[in-house]
Design a protein around this motif. Structure first.
Motif, PDB file in Angstrom:
ATOM      1  N   THR A 119      34.113  18.479 124.945  1.00 54.87           N
ATOM      2  CA  THR A 119      33.086  18.265 125.973  1.00 54.87           C
ATOM      3  C   THR A 119      32.507  16.863 125.869  1.00 54.87           C
ATOM      4  O   THR A 119      32.301  16.181 126.880  1.00 54.87           O
ATOM      5  N   TYR A 120      32.259  16.422 124.622  1.00 57.04           N
ATOM      6  CA  TYR A 120      31.683  15.087 124.449  1.00 57.04           C
ATOM      7  C   TYR A 120      32.657  14.001 124.877  1.00 57.04           C
ATOM      8  O   TYR A 120      32.261  13.008 125.498  1.00 57.04           O
ATOM      9  N   TYR A 123      32.543  13.751 128.522  1.00 59.64           N
ATOM     10  CA  TYR A 123      31.299  13.089 128.919  1.00 59.64           C
ATOM     11  C   TYR A 123      31.387  11.574 128.735  1.00 59.64           C
ATOM     12  O   TYR A 123      30.994  10.806 129.624  1.00 59.64           O
ATOM     13  N   ARG A 124      31.913  11.118 127.592  1.00 55.40           N
ATOM     14  CA  ARG A 124      31.963   9.687 127.315  1.00 55.40           C
ATOM     15  C   ARG A 124      32.815   8.939 128.346  1.00 55.40           C
ATOM     16  O   ARG A 124      32.452   7.857 128.814  1.00 55.40           O
ATOM     17  N   SER A 127      30.974   9.138 131.853  1.00 53.29           N
ATOM     18  CA  SER A 127      29.697   8.423 131.952  1.00 53.29           C
ATOM     19  C   SER A 127      29.876   6.971 132.363  1.00 53.29           C
ATOM     20  O   SER A 127      28.911   6.313 132.764  1.00 53.29           O
ATOM     21  N   GLY A 188      31.594  18.116 130.887  1.00 50.06           N
ATOM     22  CA  GLY A 188      31.171  16.738 130.656  1.00 50.06           C
ATOM     23  C   GLY A 188      30.474  16.143 131.859  1.00 50.06           C
ATOM     24  O   GLY A 188      29.497  15.383 131.724  1.00 50.06           O
ATOM     25  N   ILE A 191      26.832  17.154 132.135  1.00 48.33           N
ATOM     26  CA  ILE A 191      25.987  16.383 131.219  1.00 48.33           C
ATOM     27  C   ILE A 191      25.710  15.001 131.799  1.00 48.33           C
ATOM     28  O   ILE A 191      24.580  14.498 131.744  1.00 48.33           O
ATOM     29  N   VAL A 192      26.746  14.368 132.361  1.00 52.24           N
ATOM     30  CA  VAL A 192      26.560  13.052 132.986  1.00 52.24           C
ATOM     31  C   VAL A 192      25.484  13.123 134.070  1.00 52.24           C
ATOM     32  O   VAL A 192      24.613  12.244 134.158  1.00 52.24           O
ATOM     33  N   GLU A 195      21.836  14.595 132.230  1.00 54.39           N
ATOM     34  CA  GLU A 195      21.266  13.958 131.048  1.00 54.39           C
ATOM     35  C   GLU A 195      20.121  12.993 131.339  1.00 54.39           C
ATOM     36  O   GLU A 195      19.105  12.998 130.622  1.00 54.39           O
TER      37      GLU A 195
END
Length: 278
Positions: A119-120, A123-124, A127, A188, A191-192, A195
């Motif tokens: 998931t991270y 996201y990275r 983003s 992800g 979250i973007v 967040e």
């Protein structure tokens, strides 16, 4: 008067044994512990990375989303029943039983580490803002990573997909590739989007959002899979057809996501706050 003998409560005999799954296979102990330590290393490295990002880089996202894997793990047993995935009878240190099978500590550590890490990573990449082409490349990368991570466990018998699963790749059902790739990418992306506006105690919702992303994906593309694996007396050709329907639904969901959020899409949505990091 309520008769708990017909509907057993937690702690009573029969509770957690509602499915006909047969947990009768035994995994080699060295294989089980080997997978446990590999997953544990991934999990610990992610926690160290999360603390580093929080303290040194002032990036709190990995820290506050670190609980997402454990939340997902507690629902995994229910999903296992639907796709006929069984854990070995000698699972490492069972934490609880669900659907007649043990949910072991090793499985929890693996789920916690891998689910959170994937998931991270999604996201990275997201983003930064991705073009349509890069969206699809990320989707393919996640599917490939999923395959690489899962094959060793299946091949060693750490967990087994029972019965007719249609197309398999080295024992791993292919439908998991497009479901997991779409689910992790959507996780992800949530979250973007969210967040920037989650402040204070609300930052812990970053651990909940990935589960919401997967729920959306499962609720759309997983239904044909569950039908294919659980409707009695289906001919094999119709099971393959339902798997294709699942793939088509996942691709349609992805196409919609790309259209809405790719930086070069003419139909890109406008979010009232900045979501991409430069």
């Amino acid at each position: 008067m309520f008769d708990s003998s017909k509907f057993p409560l937690a702690g009573e005999s029969g509770y957690g044994n509602l499915s006909p799954l047969q947990v009768d296979h035994i995994v080699d102990e060295s294989a089980a512990w080997g997978q446990f330590w590999i997953m544990a290393i991934i999990f610990v490295l992610f926690l160290v990375f999360a603390v580093y990002r929080y303290v040194v880089k002032k990036d709190s996202v990995p820290f506050f989303m670190s609980a997402t894997g454990i939340i997902a793990f507690f629902n995994e047993g229910n999903y296992d029943i639907l796709v006929h995935l069984t854990q070995p009878a000698n699972s490492i240190k069972p934490l609880f039983w669900t659907g007649g099978q043990p949910m072991g500590l090793g499985f929890m550590v693996g789920y916690w580490g891998v689910f959170t890490l994937m998931t991270y990573l999604a996201y990275r990449f997201l983003s930064k803002g991705l073009t349509k082409k890069k969206f699809w490349k990320l989707w393919g990368f996640i599917a490939l990573a999923c395959l690489i991570i899962e094959i060793p466990g299946v091949q060693m018998g750490v967990y087994i997909y029972q019965g007719e699963q249609t197309l398999r790749i080295f024992g791993y059902p292919a439908y998991n590739l497009w479901i997991n790739a779409t689910g992790w990418l959507l996780s992800g992306l949530l979250i973007v989007i969210m967040e920037p506006i989650l402040k204070g105690w609300k930052r812990w919702l970053l651990s909940v959002l990935p589960c919401c992303g997967f729920a959306i994906c499962w609720g759309i593309s997983d239904i044909p899979v569950v039908c294919a694996l659980n409707i009695a007396n289906l001919p094999v050709w119709s099971m393959y057809l339902l798997m294709l329907v699942s793939l088509a639904l996942a691709l349609m969901l992805m196409k919609m996501i790309v259209s809405m959020f790719a930086v070069d899409s003419p139909r890109r949505w406008t979010i009232p706050w900045e979501i991409y990091k430069q």
